[in-house]
Design a protein around this motif. Structure first.
Motif, PDB file in Angstrom:
ATOM      1  N   GLU A  39     -98.679 -58.157  14.733  1.00 44.73           N
ATOM      2  CA  GLU A  39     -99.871 -57.440  15.187  1.00 44.73           C
ATOM      3  C   GLU A  39    -100.158 -57.859  16.626  1.00 44.73           C
ATOM      4  O   GLU A  39    -100.176 -59.060  16.936  1.00 44.73           O
ATOM      5  CB  GLU A  39    -101.082 -57.786  14.313  1.00 44.73           C
ATOM      6  CG  GLU A  39    -102.370 -57.132  14.831  1.00 44.73           C
ATOM      7  CD  GLU A  39    -103.603 -57.439  13.974  1.00 44.73           C
ATOM      8  OE1 GLU A  39    -103.487 -58.207  12.997  1.00 44.73           O
ATOM      9  OE2 GLU A  39    -104.676 -56.911  14.308  1.00 44.73           O
ATOM     10  N   ASN A  86    -104.215 -52.351  17.243  1.00 49.88           N
ATOM     11  CA  ASN A  86    -105.572 -52.007  16.794  1.00 49.88           C
ATOM     12  C   ASN A  86    -106.121 -50.822  17.569  1.00 49.88           C
ATOM     13  O   ASN A  86    -106.028 -50.772  18.795  1.00 49.88           O
ATOM     14  CB  ASN A  86    -106.504 -53.198  16.993  1.00 49.88           C
ATOM     15  CG  ASN A  86    -106.168 -54.344  16.060  1.00 49.88           C
ATOM     16  OD1 ASN A  86    -106.462 -54.297  14.870  1.00 49.88           O
ATOM     17  ND2 ASN A  86    -105.520 -55.369  16.593  1.00 49.88           N
ATOM     18  N   GLU A 123    -103.775 -49.699  13.369  1.00 47.79           N
ATOM     19  CA  GLU A 123    -104.793 -50.250  12.473  1.00 47.79           C
ATOM     20  C   GLU A 123    -106.165 -49.696  12.832  1.00 47.79           C
ATOM     21  O   GLU A 123    -106.569 -49.740  13.991  1.00 47.79           O
ATOM     22  CB  GLU A 123    -104.842 -51.792  12.573  1.00 47.79           C
ATOM     23  CG  GLU A 123    -103.519 -52.458  12.182  1.00 47.79           C
ATOM     24  CD  GLU A 123    -103.649 -53.978  12.042  1.00 47.79           C
ATOM     25  OE1 GLU A 123    -104.754 -54.533  12.209  1.00 47.79           O
ATOM     26  OE2 GLU A 123    -102.601 -54.611  11.755  1.00 47.79           O
ATOM     27  N   ASP A 138    -107.733 -51.829   8.255  1.00 45.56           N
ATOM     28  CA  ASP A 138    -108.041 -53.222   8.602  1.00 45.56           C
ATOM     29  C   ASP A 138    -109.350 -53.659   7.930  1.00 45.56           C
ATOM     30  O   ASP A 138    -110.201 -52.816   7.640  1.00 45.56           O
ATOM     31  CB  ASP A 138    -108.214 -53.283  10.130  1.00 45.56           C
ATOM     32  CG  ASP A 138    -107.915 -54.656  10.701  1.00 45.56           C
ATOM     33  OD1 ASP A 138    -107.774 -55.619   9.935  1.00 45.56           O
ATOM     34  OD2 ASP A 138    -107.829 -54.740  11.938  1.00 45.56           O
ATOM     35  N   LYS A 168    -105.176 -54.011   4.765  1.00 45.04           N
ATOM     36  CA  LYS A 168    -105.176 -55.432   5.101  1.00 45.04           C
ATOM     37  C   LYS A 168    -106.432 -56.055   4.515  1.00 45.04           C
ATOM     38  O   LYS A 168    -107.546 -55.786   4.982  1.00 45.04           O
ATOM     39  CB  LYS A 168    -105.147 -55.604   6.620  1.00 45.04           C
ATOM     40  CG  LYS A 168    -103.906 -54.980   7.242  1.00 45.04           C
ATOM     41  CD  LYS A 168    -103.843 -55.253   8.725  1.00 45.04           C
ATOM     42  CE  LYS A 168    -103.484 -56.688   9.018  1.00 45.04           C
ATOM     43  NZ  LYS A 168    -103.393 -56.949  10.475  1.00 45.04           N
TER      44      LYS A 168
HETATM   45 CA    CA Z   1    -106.279 -55.784  13.103  1.00 44.38          CA
END
Ligand code: CA
Ligand code: C2E
Ligand code: CA
Ligand code: CA
Length: 278
Positions: free
Chosen positions: A58, A116, A148, A178, A199
């Motif tokens: 990530e 993200n 995400e 997320d 997640k």
């Molecule tokens: Ca994240």
């Protein structure tokens, strides 16, 4: 007592001016940093719980200002959103992450790269074209990119944003939810959006093993996600007890300080080579 009150008022008002000054300072520093592309990107690995392989990374933005020092994302991401500058940051991070993903691929490590997105990014109808352009320019296969979005945002996605997400996933990009479990009042967005993974938020992982309800929640979340064909990543895994329990409850991947802290790009390749030996 009267004097004390007066003093306190004065204290508060200086405090407020100081806060405003700090905000203005941060705002102009942020604009300059965006202009100069003066951010770094660090990468945190995700490890499969079954085989132990590194499945992906990530990308997390980092900002070190020459005078203000290290400024954590929670201090400038909301400001960048407020100022309408977040998309420039996210596209910068995306570009860096895709280039690093290609380098991993070339060195024989086909890992996914997760980036993200802010809800504001999905207000921009040009986003799919911009993202497709970065994929072409860097050469990263769309299948290796994960975007995400937070659950709280996913719950209130509008039609336009949903269309943009459909466009992105039509390119072959995956979508992850997320901070999963923190919104929690409605899961209907899972049906409406082209989601591939969730997640589990760190807050559930933290007390797994000590709190029977958290353990039960994690196990329930994994079951629910798997029944919808979603992959489950646990965030914030810090010790082996948590990792073993997550494995036991059939979670797919772990991310957290136990596997590794976010690292600069130049450490990724050594990390991957080392992980491949284990
Ligand atoms: Ca994240
Ligand atoms: P997030 O997406 O939930 O990212 C995970 C955060 O948890 C990261 O903090 C990471 O460093 C931290 N973390 C990872 N493993 C552990 C662990 O085992 N224990 C603990 N205590 N923490 C762990 P970071 O990098 O400070 O980022 C905070 C948030 O800022 C992110 O939360 C994300 O919402 C946002 N953010 C970061 N980079 C970007 C970006 O490029 N674009 C956007 N839009 N948001 C970003
Ligand atoms: Ca998270
Ligand atoms: Ca978070």
């Amino acid at each position: 007592a009267k004097d004390e009150g007066k003093g306190r008022f004065k204290f508060y008002s200086t405090d407020m001016t100081q806060r405003q000054e700090r905000r203005l300072e941060l705002e102009s520093a942020l604009r300059a940093a965006i202009e100069a592309r003066a951010f770094d990107v660090h990468y945190q690995p995700k490890q499969t719980l079954r085989g132990g392989a590194i499945a992906g990374f990530e990308a997390l933005v980092r900002w070190h200002h020459p005078n203000l020092g290290h400024i954590p994302p929670i201090d400038f991401i909301p400001l960048a959103e407020e100022l309408g500058l977040i998309t420039q940051i996210d596209l910068f991070v995306l570009e860096k992450a895709c280039a690093v993903g290609v380098e991993c691929l070339e060195r024989g490590h086909p890992v996914t790269m997760a980036v993200n997105l802010s809800s504001l990014d999905l207000k921009n109808p040009d986003l799919p074209t911009l993202v497709a352009g970065i994929l072409t320019q860097t050469g990263l296969p769309a299948e290796m990119l994960v975007l995400e979005i937070t659950e709280s945002f996913a719950m209130e996605v509008g039609q336009g944003q949903s269309n943009i997400l459909q466009h992105l996933t039509a390119l072959g990009i995956s979508l992850a939810i997320d901070d999963f479990g923190t919104g929690y009042s409605s899961l209907s967005y899972l049906k409406a959006l082209p989601v591939n993974s969730v997640k589990i938020d760190r807050s559930f992982v933290r007390d797994i093993g000590n709190d029977a309800r958290d353990t039960m929640l994690v196990s329930t979340i994994v079951g629910l996600a798997h029944s919808l064909n979603l992959k489950v990543v646990a965030e914030g895994v810090e010790d082996n007890q948590q990792k073993d329990l997550l494995h036991h409850h059939l979670c797919d991947e772990a991310q957290g300080y136990l596997v590794a802290r976010p690292m600069p790009a130049d450490q990724i390749f050594g990390f991957l080579d080392q992980a491949a030996l284990n």
